[in-house]
Scaffold this motif. Structure first.
Motif, mmCIF file in Angstrom:
data_model
loop_
_atom_site.group_PDB
_atom_site.id
_atom_site.type_symbol
_atom_site.label_atom_id
_atom_site.label_comp_id
_atom_site.label_asym_id
_atom_site.label_seq_id
_atom_site.Cartn_x
_atom_site.Cartn_y
_atom_site.Cartn_z
ATOM 1 N N TYR A 1 0.834 -1.191 0.000
ATOM 2 C CA TYR A 1 0.000 0.000 0.000
ATOM 3 C C TYR A 1 0.873 1.247 0.000
ATOM 4 C CZ TYR A 1 -4.209 -2.717 0.785
ATOM 5 O OH TYR A 1 -5.264 -3.590 0.638
ATOM 6 N N TYR A 2 0.551 2.178 -0.890
ATOM 7 C CA TYR A 2 1.307 3.406 -1.043
ATOM 8 C C TYR A 2 0.449 4.620 -0.731
ATOM 9 C CZ TYR A 2 4.565 0.492 -3.712
ATOM 10 O OH TYR A 2 5.441 -0.484 -4.112
ATOM 11 N N CYS A 3 0.967 5.491 0.086
ATOM 12 C CA CYS A 3 0.358 6.788 0.312
ATOM 13 C C CYS A 3 0.852 7.748 -0.760
ATOM 14 C CB CYS A 3 0.734 7.303 1.706
ATOM 15 S SG CYS A 3 0.122 8.949 2.098
ATOM 16 N N ALA A 4 0.006 8.679 -1.167
ATOM 17 C CA ALA A 4 0.402 9.651 -2.171
ATOM 18 C C ALA A 4 -0.310 10.978 -1.930
ATOM 19 C CB ALA A 4 0.092 9.131 -3.579
ATOM 20 N N ALA A 5 0.303 12.052 -2.422
ATOM 21 C CA ALA A 5 -0.258 13.381 -2.249
ATOM 22 C C ALA A 5 -0.009 14.232 -3.478
ATOM 23 C CB ALA A 5 0.348 14.060 -1.021
ATOM 24 N N SER A 6 -0.861 15.217 -3.685
ATOM 25 C CA SER A 6 -0.642 16.171 -4.759
ATOM 26 C C SER A 6 0.471 17.119 -4.369
ATOM 27 C CB SER A 6 -1.924 16.936 -5.078
ATOM 28 O OG SER A 6 -2.325 17.729 -3.974
ATOM 29 N N LYS A 7 1.048 17.801 -5.360
ATOM 30 C CA LYS A 7 2.118 18.761 -5.099
ATOM 31 C C LYS A 7 1.583 20.122 -4.694
ATOM 32 C CE LYS A 7 5.638 16.690 -8.092
ATOM 33 N NZ LYS A 7 6.547 16.914 -9.239
ATOM 34 N N GLY A 8 0.311 20.320 -4.917
ATOM 35 C CA GLY A 8 -0.314 21.577 -4.569
ATOM 36 C C GLY A 8 -1.814 21.424 -4.530
ATOM 37 N N PRO A 9 -2.520 22.519 -4.261
ATOM 38 C CA PRO A 9 -3.979 22.466 -4.222
ATOM 39 C C PRO A 9 -4.566 22.032 -5.554
ATOM 40 C CG PRO A 9 -3.170 24.489 -3.234
ATOM 41 C CD PRO A 9 -1.999 23.862 -3.935
ATOM 42 N N THR A 10 -5.672 21.295 -5.482
ATOM 43 C CA THR A 10 -6.391 20.886 -6.675
ATOM 44 C C THR A 10 -7.812 21.419 -6.596
ATOM 45 O OG1 THR A 10 -7.072 18.779 -5.690
ATOM 46 C CG2 THR A 10 -5.006 18.809 -6.922
ATOM 47 N N THR A 11 -8.457 21.535 -7.752
ATOM 48 C CA THR A 11 -9.792 22.112 -7.801
ATOM 49 C C THR A 11 -10.854 21.154 -8.309
ATOM 50 O OG1 THR A 11 -9.376 23.059 -10.004
ATOM 51 C CG2 THR A 11 -8.900 24.445 -8.099
ATOM 52 N N SER A 12 -10.457 20.035 -8.882
ATOM 53 C CA SER A 12 -11.410 19.089 -9.433
ATOM 54 C C SER A 12 -12.167 18.357 -8.333
ATOM 55 C CB SER A 12 -10.701 18.078 -10.328
ATOM 56 O OG SER A 12 -11.612 17.109 -10.811
ATOM 57 N N THR A 13 -13.430 18.058 -8.600
ATOM 58 C CA THR A 13 -14.246 17.321 -7.646
ATOM 59 C C THR A 13 -14.621 15.943 -8.181
ATOM 60 O OG1 THR A 13 -16.253 18.396 -8.499
ATOM 61 C CG2 THR A 13 -15.169 19.416 -6.605
ATOM 62 N N THR A 14 -13.905 15.475 -9.178
ATOM 63 C CA THR A 14 -14.123 14.150 -9.737
ATOM 64 C C THR A 14 -13.067 13.189 -9.227
ATOM 65 O OG1 THR A 14 -12.742 14.518 -11.692
ATOM 66 C CG2 THR A 14 -15.051 15.208 -11.828
ATOM 67 N N PRO A 15 -13.348 11.885 -9.274
ATOM 68 C CA PRO A 15 -12.332 10.912 -8.846
ATOM 69 C C PRO A 15 -11.017 11.051 -9.600
ATOM 70 C CG PRO A 15 -14.465 9.851 -8.977
ATOM 71 C CD PRO A 15 -14.638 11.230 -9.566
ATOM 72 N N ASP A 16 -11.079 11.201 -10.932
ATOM 73 C CA ASP A 16 -9.852 11.352 -11.710
ATOM 74 C C ASP A 16 -9.100 12.605 -11.305
ATOM 75 O OD1 ASP A 16 -10.966 10.027 -14.956
ATOM 76 O OD2 ASP A 16 -10.296 9.038 -13.120
ATOM 77 N N GLY A 17 -9.819 13.666 -11.012
ATOM 78 C CA GLY A 17 -9.197 14.909 -10.602
ATOM 79 C C GLY A 17 -8.492 14.801 -9.273
ATOM 80 N N CYS A 18 -8.844 13.817 -8.484
ATOM 81 C CA CYS A 18 -8.174 13.557 -7.215
ATOM 82 C C CYS A 18 -7.003 12.598 -7.416
ATOM 83 C CB CYS A 18 -9.167 12.976 -6.207
ATOM 84 S SG CYS A 18 -8.551 12.887 -4.514
#
Length: 128
Positions: free
Chosen positions: A94-111
């Motif tokens: 299991y891998y944890c992951a994070a975006s590099k900055g704020p995101t604005t999408s509210t869809t699964p792909d956008g996350c």
């Protein structure tokens, strides 16, 4: 340097529970999209869960809905994946992951698609 460290993996009997933790170093998780992937031996990486930085909407793969819960503790700057009703097919790294900055999408792909900073992984093994 910025990094994510997962912990909490281990050997669990089928039907049991386990909580994985993800602690960042060098940045905070409160304004980022964060999530979990997993990869079983010989299999491709699979989405598990993701929480949007835009509106805190949480997404789950169909295979884990109702069994896994993704959460974050702002005070501890830590994210968790609480797993219950574990099955043999949950065995994976299991891998944890994070975006590099704020995101604005509210869809699964956008996350999921903006999770670019990865931890080293923690192994979860389910015995029958």
């Amino acid at each position: 340097q910025v990094q994510l460290v997962e912990s909490g993996g281990g050997l669990v009997q089928a039907g049991g529970s386990l909580r994985l933790s993800c602690a960042p170093s060098g940045f905070t998780l409160d304004y980022l999209a964060i999530g979990w992937f997993r990869q079983a031996p010989g299999k491709q990486r699979e989405r598990v869960s993701c929480i949007s930085a835009f509106d805190d909407t949480t997404y789950y793969a169909d295979s884990v809905k109702g069994r896994f819960i993704l959460s974050r503790d702002i005070a501890k700057n830590t994210v968790y994946l609480q797993m219950s009703g574990l099955r043999s097919e949950d065995t994976a790294v299991y891998y944890c992951a994070a975006s590099k900055g704020p995101t604005t999408s509210t869809t699964p792909d956008g996350c999921y698609n903006y999770l670019e900073v990865w931890g080293q992984g923690t192994l979860v093994t389910i015995s029958s």
